[in-house]
Design an enzyme around this catalytic site. Structure first.
Site, mmCIF file in Angstrom:
data_model
loop_
_atom_site.group_PDB
_atom_site.id
_atom_site.type_symbol
_atom_site.label_atom_id
_atom_site.label_comp_id
_atom_site.label_asym_id
_atom_site.label_seq_id
_atom_site.Cartn_x
_atom_site.Cartn_y
_atom_site.Cartn_z
ATOM 1 N N HIS A 118 48.545 -49.903 21.602
ATOM 2 C CA HIS A 118 48.454 -50.985 22.583
ATOM 3 C C HIS A 118 47.120 -51.843 22.160
ATOM 4 C CE1 HIS A 118 50.814 -48.407 25.434
ATOM 5 N NE2 HIS A 118 51.910 -49.213 24.509
ATOM 6 N N CYS A 126 42.104 -64.559 17.201
ATOM 7 C CA CYS A 126 42.480 -66.178 17.777
ATOM 8 C C CYS A 126 43.807 -66.312 18.044
ATOM 9 C CB CYS A 126 41.963 -66.868 16.344
ATOM 10 S SG CYS A 126 42.462 -68.654 16.484
HETATM 11 C C1 BV8 Z 1 57.569 -53.872 24.616
HETATM 12 C C2 BV8 Z 1 47.179 -52.876 26.690
HETATM 13 C C3 BV8 Z 1 59.325 -55.045 23.259
HETATM 14 C C4 BV8 Z 1 46.873 -54.025 27.633
HETATM 15 C C5 BV8 Z 1 49.240 -51.732 27.544
HETATM 16 C C6 BV8 Z 1 60.337 -56.654 30.944
HETATM 17 C C7 BV8 Z 1 59.866 -57.496 29.787
HETATM 18 C C8 BV8 Z 1 59.356 -57.187 28.748
HETATM 19 C C9 BV8 Z 1 59.177 -55.740 28.722
HETATM 20 C C10 BV8 Z 1 59.378 -54.972 29.598
HETATM 21 C C11 BV8 Z 1 60.059 -55.316 30.661
HETATM 22 N N1 BV8 Z 1 60.261 -54.196 31.682
HETATM 23 C C12 BV8 Z 1 59.800 -53.112 30.849
HETATM 24 C C13 BV8 Z 1 59.532 -53.507 29.767
HETATM 25 C C14 BV8 Z 1 58.910 -52.589 28.870
HETATM 26 C C15 BV8 Z 1 57.469 -52.705 29.120
HETATM 27 C C16 BV8 Z 1 57.211 -51.462 30.453
HETATM 28 O O1 BV8 Z 1 57.139 -50.244 29.638
HETATM 29 N N2 BV8 Z 1 56.670 -51.930 31.338
HETATM 30 C C17 BV8 Z 1 56.749 -50.675 32.388
HETATM 31 C C18 BV8 Z 1 55.628 -51.313 33.463
HETATM 32 C C19 BV8 Z 1 57.934 -50.483 33.062
HETATM 33 N N3 BV8 Z 1 56.572 -52.415 27.928
HETATM 34 C C20 BV8 Z 1 56.269 -53.441 27.020
HETATM 35 O O2 BV8 Z 1 56.389 -54.531 27.475
HETATM 36 C C21 BV8 Z 1 55.863 -53.242 25.604
HETATM 37 N N4 BV8 Z 1 56.340 -54.049 24.951
HETATM 38 O O3 BV8 Z 1 58.482 -53.455 25.256
HETATM 39 O O4 BV8 Z 1 57.862 -54.697 23.709
HETATM 40 C C22 BV8 Z 1 59.755 -56.047 24.169
HETATM 41 C C23 BV8 Z 1 59.234 -57.419 23.826
HETATM 42 C C24 BV8 Z 1 59.887 -58.470 24.690
HETATM 43 C C25 BV8 Z 1 60.736 -58.278 25.434
HETATM 44 C C26 BV8 Z 1 61.130 -56.929 25.876
HETATM 45 C C27 BV8 Z 1 60.749 -55.891 25.099
HETATM 46 C C28 BV8 Z 1 54.366 -53.256 25.815
HETATM 47 C C29 BV8 Z 1 53.775 -52.267 26.418
HETATM 48 C C30 BV8 Z 1 52.154 -52.162 26.477
HETATM 49 C C31 BV8 Z 1 51.321 -52.795 27.369
HETATM 50 N N5 BV8 Z 1 49.998 -52.640 27.236
HETATM 51 N N6 BV8 Z 1 47.819 -51.735 27.397
HETATM 52 C C32 BV8 Z 1 45.878 -53.413 28.706
HETATM 53 O O5 BV8 Z 1 45.268 -52.367 28.574
HETATM 54 O O6 BV8 Z 1 45.294 -54.281 29.491
HETATM 55 S S1 BV8 Z 1 49.705 -50.628 28.596
HETATM 56 C C33 BV8 Z 1 48.690 -49.845 29.748
HETATM 57 O O7 BV8 Z 1 49.345 -48.682 30.486
HETATM 58 C C34 BV8 Z 1 47.597 -48.909 29.084
HETATM 59 O O8 BV8 Z 1 47.288 -49.290 27.906
HETATM 60 C C35 BV8 Z 1 48.376 -47.567 28.932
HETATM 61 O O9 BV8 Z 1 48.625 -47.347 27.798
HETATM 62 C C36 BV8 Z 1 49.524 -47.919 29.688
HETATM 63 C C37 BV8 Z 1 50.116 -46.572 30.391
HETATM 64 O O10 BV8 Z 1 49.153 -46.174 31.154
HETATM 65 P P1 BV8 Z 1 48.448 -44.337 31.124
HETATM 66 O O11 BV8 Z 1 47.580 -44.455 29.775
HETATM 67 O O12 BV8 Z 1 49.645 -43.388 31.082
HETATM 68 O O13 BV8 Z 1 47.551 -44.742 32.200
HETATM 69 P P2 BV8 Z 1 48.123 -44.394 33.897
HETATM 70 O O14 BV8 Z 1 46.810 -44.802 34.529
HETATM 71 O O15 BV8 Z 1 49.334 -45.040 33.915
HETATM 72 O O16 BV8 Z 1 48.289 -42.751 34.030
HETATM 73 C C38 BV8 Z 1 47.001 -42.157 33.989
HETATM 74 C C39 BV8 Z 1 47.426 -40.467 33.904
HETATM 75 O O17 BV8 Z 1 46.183 -39.844 33.755
HETATM 76 C C40 BV8 Z 1 48.026 -40.238 35.133
HETATM 77 O O18 BV8 Z 1 49.200 -39.363 35.112
HETATM 78 C C41 BV8 Z 1 46.626 -39.356 35.836
HETATM 79 O O19 BV8 Z 1 47.360 -38.215 36.507
HETATM 80 C C42 BV8 Z 1 46.192 -38.768 34.475
HETATM 81 N N7 BV8 Z 1 44.847 -38.352 34.836
HETATM 82 C C43 BV8 Z 1 43.956 -38.818 35.683
HETATM 83 N N8 BV8 Z 1 42.619 -38.364 35.421
HETATM 84 C C44 BV8 Z 1 42.780 -37.499 34.254
HETATM 85 C C45 BV8 Z 1 44.125 -37.455 33.952
HETATM 86 N N9 BV8 Z 1 44.517 -36.577 32.927
HETATM 87 C C46 BV8 Z 1 43.787 -35.969 32.376
HETATM 88 N N10 BV8 Z 1 42.424 -35.727 32.777
HETATM 89 C C47 BV8 Z 1 41.941 -36.488 33.698
HETATM 90 N N11 BV8 Z 1 40.711 -36.421 34.017
HETATM 91 ZN ZN ZN Z 2 41.307 -69.448 14.703
#
Ligand code: BV8
Ligand code: ZN
Length: 253
Positions: A118, A126
């Protein structure tokens, strides 16, 4: 205690994948994605801010949010989980680290060749010409973050800089995604650390490895839903579970 068959699988693994999410950085004080909107940002939903549309509509709001997050990362330190992963890489013949995270804590813990699915908070680029600034941007001068900040202009074409992350609706970097898929399909064992498994296509990675015959380990304080064969859960914080796993599997080496 880690089950003996898992200890054996860890010791026998020739190619291990470690797949991390925001939970691996939680014990460094970096809010996880689901709760990354503490304080001033509470009124926004992360998935609505992390989009090209949000940046288009209000570049200063989105840039300010990312600079606040970048500042928190710059002020943080890698934790025992990051360090245990670096130690794992020394113990197994081949380790591929695939991260969903946009922080650089794996690198600062000594991991190399991190596959960032990601993108990164530390590589703004840019909007127009795609160039990244040669020098890292200095520390945002936000005392507590949480305010709008005008994005800087590109020094080459004076276009607006944007965060170097992958937004919702944007494609993942092709090279990173194919490296991650390739590693998942060929590894013997995959450890999934601190991810809610809700964001695609990254969330496909552990299932892909399992279907290819790998042993899967989930490290998360929350118990994992399913328990298939060759699948284990180490329920607890990564900063405790991963050092224990390294000690029990490789401690006497
Ligand atoms: C894509 C960067 C093809 C930014 C991130 C409608 C239109 C377009 C796409 C979609 C759509 N509907 C769905 C999609 C697909 C979409 C998607 O998956 N949406 C989700 C919300 C359903 N995906 C995309 O859009 C991807 N691209 O599909 O392209 C496309 C293109 C055009 C049109 C269609 C398709 C791009 C996805 C990338 C998004 N960018 N990050 C930023 O950071 O601001 S994702 C973001 O959430 C984070 O980077 C991270 O990677 C991600 C997931 O979060 P987690 O890492 O799992 O963290 P989270 O907080 O959720 O959970 C933490 C966990 O840790 C918990 O389980 C907790 O229990 C645990 N924890 C807590 N403490 C601890 C622990 N574990 C261990 N030890 C601890 N101490
Ligand atoms: Zn430039």
């Amino acid at each position: 205690m880690i089950p003996a068959p898992l200890i054996e699988a860890l010791r026998q693994a020739r190619h291990m994948v470690v797949f991390t999410g925001a939970g691996v950085s939680a014990e460094s004080g970096i809010p996880t994605f689901r709760d990354s909107l503490t304080g001033l940002w509470a009124r926004f939903d992360a998935t609505s801010l992390a989009t090209p549309e949000a940046f288009q509509a209000d570049p200063a709001l989105v840039w300010g949010w990312y600079e606040w997050r970048r500042m928190k990362v710059l002020q943080a330190q890698p934790n025992a989980a990051h360090l245990a992963i670096t130690e794992l890489a020394r113990q197994v013949p081949r380790l591929t680290l695939v991260s969903q995270n946009v922080d650089d804590l794996h690198e600062r813990a000594g991991s190399t060749e991190v596959v960032h699915l990601h993108g990164s908070l530390h590589q703004p680029r840019c909007c127009k010409c795609g160039e990244s600034p040669k020098q890292p941007l200095d520390m945002p001068n936000e005392p507590e973050g949480g305010r709008r900040l005008q994005p800087p202009s590109c020094t080459i074409c004076s276009g607006l800089l944007r965060p170097g992350v992958v937004w919702f609706g944007e494609n993942l970097p092709a090279a990173a995604l194919s490296a991650a898929l390739q590693a998942a399909e060929t590894c013997d064992l995959l450890i999934s650390v601190g991810t809610s498994g809700m964001v695609y296509p990254a969330a496909e990675i552990p299932g892909l490895a399992w279907r290819a015959g790998a042993v899967i380990v989930h490290v998360n304080p929350l118990p994992h839903r399913q328990h298939r064969e060759r699948e284990y859960t180490l329920a607890g914080p990564a900063g405790e579970q991963l050092p224990a796993l390294v000690a029990q599997a490789f401690g006497d080496r």
